[in-house]
Write a protein that holds these residues in place. Structure first.
Motif, PDB file in Angstrom:
ATOM      1  N   ALA A  46     -20.293 -26.124  73.421  1.00 47.34           N
ATOM      2  CA  ALA A  46     -20.154 -27.535  73.070  1.00 47.34           C
ATOM      3  C   ALA A  46     -20.002 -28.365  74.329  1.00 47.34           C
ATOM      4  O   ALA A  46     -20.549 -29.473  74.429  1.00 47.34           O
ATOM      5  CB  ALA A  46     -18.956 -27.730  72.154  1.00 47.34           C
ATOM      6  N   MET A  47     -19.305 -27.811  75.333  1.00 48.11           N
ATOM      7  CA  MET A  47     -19.123 -28.522  76.587  1.00 48.11           C
ATOM      8  C   MET A  47     -20.460 -28.727  77.299  1.00 48.11           C
ATOM      9  O   MET A  47     -20.773 -29.834  77.746  1.00 48.11           O
ATOM     10  CB  MET A  47     -18.161 -27.734  77.486  1.00 48.11           C
ATOM     11  N   LEU A  72     -22.308 -31.380  75.503  1.00 50.83           N
ATOM     12  CA  LEU A  72     -21.796 -32.722  75.764  1.00 50.83           C
ATOM     13  C   LEU A  72     -22.254 -33.219  77.120  1.00 50.83           C
ATOM     14  O   LEU A  72     -22.762 -34.348  77.265  1.00 50.83           O
ATOM     15  CB  LEU A  72     -20.270 -32.717  75.692  1.00 50.83           C
ATOM     16  N   GLN A  86     -24.543 -16.993  78.047  1.00 54.00           N
ATOM     17  CA  GLN A  86     -24.285 -16.804  76.617  1.00 54.00           C
ATOM     18  C   GLN A  86     -22.990 -16.017  76.449  1.00 54.00           C
ATOM     19  O   GLN A  86     -22.990 -14.815  76.285  1.00 54.00           O
ATOM     20  CB  GLN A  86     -25.449 -16.057  75.969  1.00 54.00           C
ATOM     21  N   SER A  87     -21.887 -16.762  76.505  1.00 52.44           N
ATOM     22  CA  SER A  87     -20.596 -16.084  76.558  1.00 52.44           C
ATOM     23  C   SER A  87     -20.044 -15.789  75.181  1.00 52.44           C
ATOM     24  O   SER A  87     -19.151 -14.975  75.043  1.00 52.44           O
ATOM     25  CB  SER A  87     -19.609 -16.970  77.300  1.00 52.44           C
ATOM     26  N   GLY A  88     -20.519 -16.507  74.170  1.00 48.98           N
ATOM     27  CA  GLY A  88     -19.928 -16.354  72.848  1.00 48.98           C
ATOM     28  C   GLY A  88     -18.796 -17.345  72.620  1.00 48.98           C
ATOM     29  O   GLY A  88     -18.234 -17.409  71.534  1.00 48.98           O
ATOM     30  N   LYS A  89     -18.455 -18.092  73.679  1.00 47.72           N
ATOM     31  CA  LYS A  89     -17.371 -19.073  73.523  1.00 47.72           C
ATOM     32  C   LYS A  89     -17.972 -20.379  72.997  1.00 47.72           C
ATOM     33  O   LYS A  89     -18.671 -21.095  73.705  1.00 47.72           O
ATOM     34  CB  LYS A  89     -16.701 -19.335  74.873  1.00 47.72           C
ATOM     35  N   VAL A  90     -17.624 -20.711  71.746  1.00 45.30           N
ATOM     36  CA  VAL A  90     -18.261 -21.852  71.095  1.00 45.30           C
ATOM     37  C   VAL A  90     -17.948 -23.145  71.835  1.00 45.30           C
ATOM     38  O   VAL A  90     -18.808 -24.008  72.035  1.00 45.30           O
ATOM     39  CB  VAL A  90     -17.789 -21.949  69.639  1.00 45.30           C
ATOM     40  N   GLN A  91     -16.724 -23.216  72.293  1.00 43.46           N
ATOM     41  CA  GLN A  91     -16.328 -24.473  72.926  1.00 43.46           C
ATOM     42  C   GLN A  91     -17.041 -24.691  74.247  1.00 43.46           C
ATOM     43  O   GLN A  91     -17.349 -25.812  74.628  1.00 43.46           O
ATOM     44  CB  GLN A  91     -14.820 -24.501  73.098  1.00 43.46           C
TER      45      GLN A  91
END
Lengths: 104, 656
Positions: free
Chosen positions: B637-638, B641, B629-634
């Motif tokens: 999303a990766m 996907l 849970q890094s906080g990096k939204v992308q």
């Protein structure tokens, strides 16, 4: 002039989807990311319409779904923009990296 | 069960009877909520006045019941004066609130309201100036309400309900002086011991009402008390450990009654309950609440009478308690404790009188005798306690050695106390003589062993009562630290009036032809005195009195010499036969070590261990995966996907 077939539209839809995907993964600006999401959603819309038109022309289900998606997309855009505005107010930036600290 | 439902006055009667307990309830609510601020000084007057109206109503009802409409063709009816569906679980199965009028409930109404009124009046002076005066009266009213509700209960569940309320108000009143650790301990002890007994009572209720298919007393008695009824047959056929369900139910109900009535071995709370204010002891722990157990057995008597085993238990517990308590009473030095053990002994008399009674006509003498003794005992025991209260008020001590020679200083108390002592000793023509004679006669005709023990016990009764009497009023000259300035003397009119009224009751109550009104089947029972039969008990009582006179009238060395020569026996009796120690041993050493400690270990290690283990496992796993849970939204999303593609591959190509 040649009438476009189902495959043409599916191709465009797939292209649109991956363009949106690319934009979503590479951009750091939240507004741009939001736009990418809209692209993805619209590619889905295209799919719905195309399948509806070519496979079940006497039905309207696909159209209904598209209208749903458009409505949801509008709502989502409103919420997302509100979030982005608030983020800008507190961080003076709309970079997605600055949103990372929201996890705390 | 011929009810007087057709009579027009029935409904009015029901509400008139309902008024008797509802008035004290109203007083309790009023004083309990607003007493501290608004009725600080006149709480007593309010409580007394409302109870006075209750008493008048009760007397009116009793007059009507016994002399006008209660008796049909010479048989006193059970009148269902009021019935309200209270908790309806399903159609046809409900717990009701009702009023059942029959000779014993009407008699109890009179006893409870009268004694309670006496105590209310007495407390006006006795408790004057107490910080929590209004609270005291609120509690007294609560108690009176619950006790009245108990005696008029029309079904066994309603009785249980009021039974517990009585227990609570007793707890509150024993712990009235809550700044005294001993009072707090006594209150807790009384509550826990009676609660423990009530567990048996509850199980008994469930067994009985399950077998009978009803909570209602009349129905229950009709179904379980007749041998031809199918409910009776199934209740006697079903058995557990070789004893029929009916007997189990009755014995368990009796355990509840024994707890409330301080029968051996559940009596340990009663002497300690004397920590409460003395008028409370007079009301609750002598005249009314402690006879609830007797009342309960009497109420269910037709059912008890079909189970000889249950009756035998009632008899033997009663007679053991009577003798046991009488022996202890001879050795106690705290005057209230002497009276407490005396109460226990007298209740033992009432119990075994029920136990030896039969369920019809002449053989029902024990039942009548028991109720009669309950009635007279309420008079003289309340008088004894109030007299003791007057003495304690004067001398500020409960101990016998601080007293002596008070007859000149407290003349009215002295006379009243003497009358009560004569009454309880069974000297004719005082009240106790008549009721005790009947009990002894009932015992004599059915169980000689019980009779002889009872005879000895009644001799002992006379001895310990006069030991008490001489120690308080004679013995020494005037106690060294007696307050001689007569400014508080005997207390005022509110203290003297109840004493005199109760003394009149103790003298006269015996002449009531009790058998005419209260008998096991509602028909009048002619009781006659057999003069020859009375000789032995009266002579024994006189012997007891003479012995007490010889030992205690003047201070001398004889009592000490006798107690020394009795040695171990005296010491054991003085220490109350170590029953308290046995209880402490059982609870602390056996229960705590064998049950408490393993249970605590199980709780700490297994139950808590499971909870803690779950928490630790969660913590460890989340520590490991928190990097995701890094906080990096992308990044999210990766993952998304990749996962979707993965699933798509599975579902499209592999899941065939």
């Amino acid at each position: 002039m040649m009438e476009p077939g189902l495959y043409h539209i599916l191709f465009i839809s797939a292209a649109l989807f991956f363009i949106g995907m690319y934009g979503f993964f590479t951009r750091r600006n939240l507004i741009t990311m939001l736009m990418s999401i809209e692209l993805i959603l619209n590619s889905v819309n295209l799919n719905f319409i195309a399948f509806n038109k070519y496979l079940w022309p006497h039905k309207l289900d696909g159209v209904f779904f598209s209208i749903f998606v458009i409505a949801i997309a509008a709502a989502e855009a409103a919420v997302a923009i509100a979030i982005i505005i608030n983020l800008y107010r507190s961080h003076q930036s709309i970079d997605v990296e600055t949103a990372e600290e929201l996890k705390y | 069960m011929q009810l007087l439902q057709s009579l027009p006055m029935n409904l009015g009667l029901g509400w008139a009877v309902a008024l008797i307990p509802l008035l004290p309830l109203a007083t309790f609510v009023l004083l309990g909520l607003f007493g501290r601020h608004h009725f600080r000084n006149n709480a007593g007057v309010i409580g007394t006045f409302s109870l006075f109206i209750s008493t008048l109503t009760a007397l009116y009802i009793a007059n009507g019941y016994f002399f006008e409409y209660g008796s049909v063709n010479g048989v006193y009816q059970k009148i269902m004066a009021l019935q309200i569906t209270w908790l309806e679980f399903s159609p046809g199965f409900s717990i009701d609130m009702g009023i059942l009028l029959d000779p014993i409930s009407v008699m109890m109404l009179v006893v409870v309201t009268f004694v309670s009124l006496m105590v209310h009046i007495y407390s006006l002076s006795y408790m004057k100036g107490e910080e929590r005066f209004s609270t005291y009266y609120a509690f007294l009213s609560l108690f009176t309400f619950s006790m009245l509700g108990l005696v008029i209960s029309s079904n066994i569940f309603q009785l249980y309900f009021f039974w517990e309320l009585v227990g609570v108000s007793s707890f509150l009143l024993i712990g009235y002086y809550f700044d005294r650790p001993s009072a707090v301990a006594a209150a807790k002890k009384a509550f826990i011991v009676t609660r423990f007994a009530d567990l048996g009572f509850l199980i008994g209720i469930l067994i009985l009402s399950f077998q009978a298919g009803t909570f209602d007393f009349n129905e229950l008695i009709a179904r379980l008390g007749t041998a031809s009824n199918p409910a009776f047959q199934s209740a006697t056929a079903a058995s557990f450990m070789g004893v029929s369900a009916l007997t189990w139910g009755l014995v368990l109900v009796f355990i509840g009654g024994a707890g409330k009535s301080a029968m051996f071995p559940l009596h340990i709370w009663l002497p300690d309950a004397m920590e409460g204010p003395t008028p409370v002891s007079a009301l609750i722990h002598a005249a009314t609440m402690v006879v609830a157990g007797v009342f309960l057995v009497a109420r269910l008597f037709p059912v008890f009478s079909v189970s000889p085993a249950a009756l035998a238990i009632v008899t033997y517990i009663g007679i053991i308690s009577a003798l046991f308590a009488a022996v202890i009473a001879c050795t106690q030095t705290d005057i209230k404790r002497v009276l407490a053990y005396s109460t226990m002994s007298q209740i033992g008399f009432m119990m075994f009188a029920l136990g030896v009674s039969g369920n019809a006509g002449e053989s029902g003498l024990g039942f009548t005798a028991s109720m009669f003794h309950l009635f007279t005992h309420a008079m003289f025991k309340a008088l004894l306690f109030l007299g003791a209260g007057s003495v304690i008020h004067f001398i500020h001590s409960n101990e016998m050695q601080d007293m002596g020679g008070l007859r000149k200083l407290l003349p009215v108390t002295h006379i009243c106390f003497l009358l009560a002592c004569l009454a309880i000793s069974g000297i004719p023509p005082f009240a106790g003589f008549f009721s005790k004679e009947e009990i002894l006669l009932a015992a004599y005709t059915s169980n000689p062993a019980v009779y002889y023990i009872a005879l000895v016990t009644s001799g002992l009764t006379a001895f310990y009562m006069f030991r008490l009497y001489f120690n308080i009023f004679w013995s020494k000259a005037v106690p060294a630290h007696a307050p001689l300035d007569h400014h508080h003397g005997e207390g005022g009119f509110p203290i003297v009036l109840p004493l005199v009224l109760l003394a009149a009751g103790s003298v006269a109550a015996g002449f009531i032809p009790f058998g005419k009104f209260v008998s096991v089947n509602g028909k009048a029972l002619e009781t006659e005195l057999h003069l020859v039969f009375s000789v032995a008990p009266v002579l024994l009582a006189l012997a007891g009195i003479l012995l007490a006179t010889w030992l205690y009238k003047k201070q001398n060395e004889r009592p000490a010499a006798i107690s020394a020569s009795l040695g171990g026996l005296y010491k054991a009796a003085h220490r109350r036969f170590y029953i308290d120690e046995i209880y402490v041993f059982i609870t602390k050493k056996i229960l705590f070590n064998l049950v408490g400690k393993p249970a605590a270990w199980f709780d700490k290690n297994v139950v808590d261990g499971m909870v803690n283990g779950t928490a630790e496992a969660t913590a460890t796993v989340s520590e490991k995966i928190r990097g995701l849970q890094s906080g990096k939204v992308q990044q999210y999303a990766m993952f998304f996907l990749v996962a979707v593609i993965f699933l798509a591959v599975i579902f499209i190509y592999l899941w065939k």
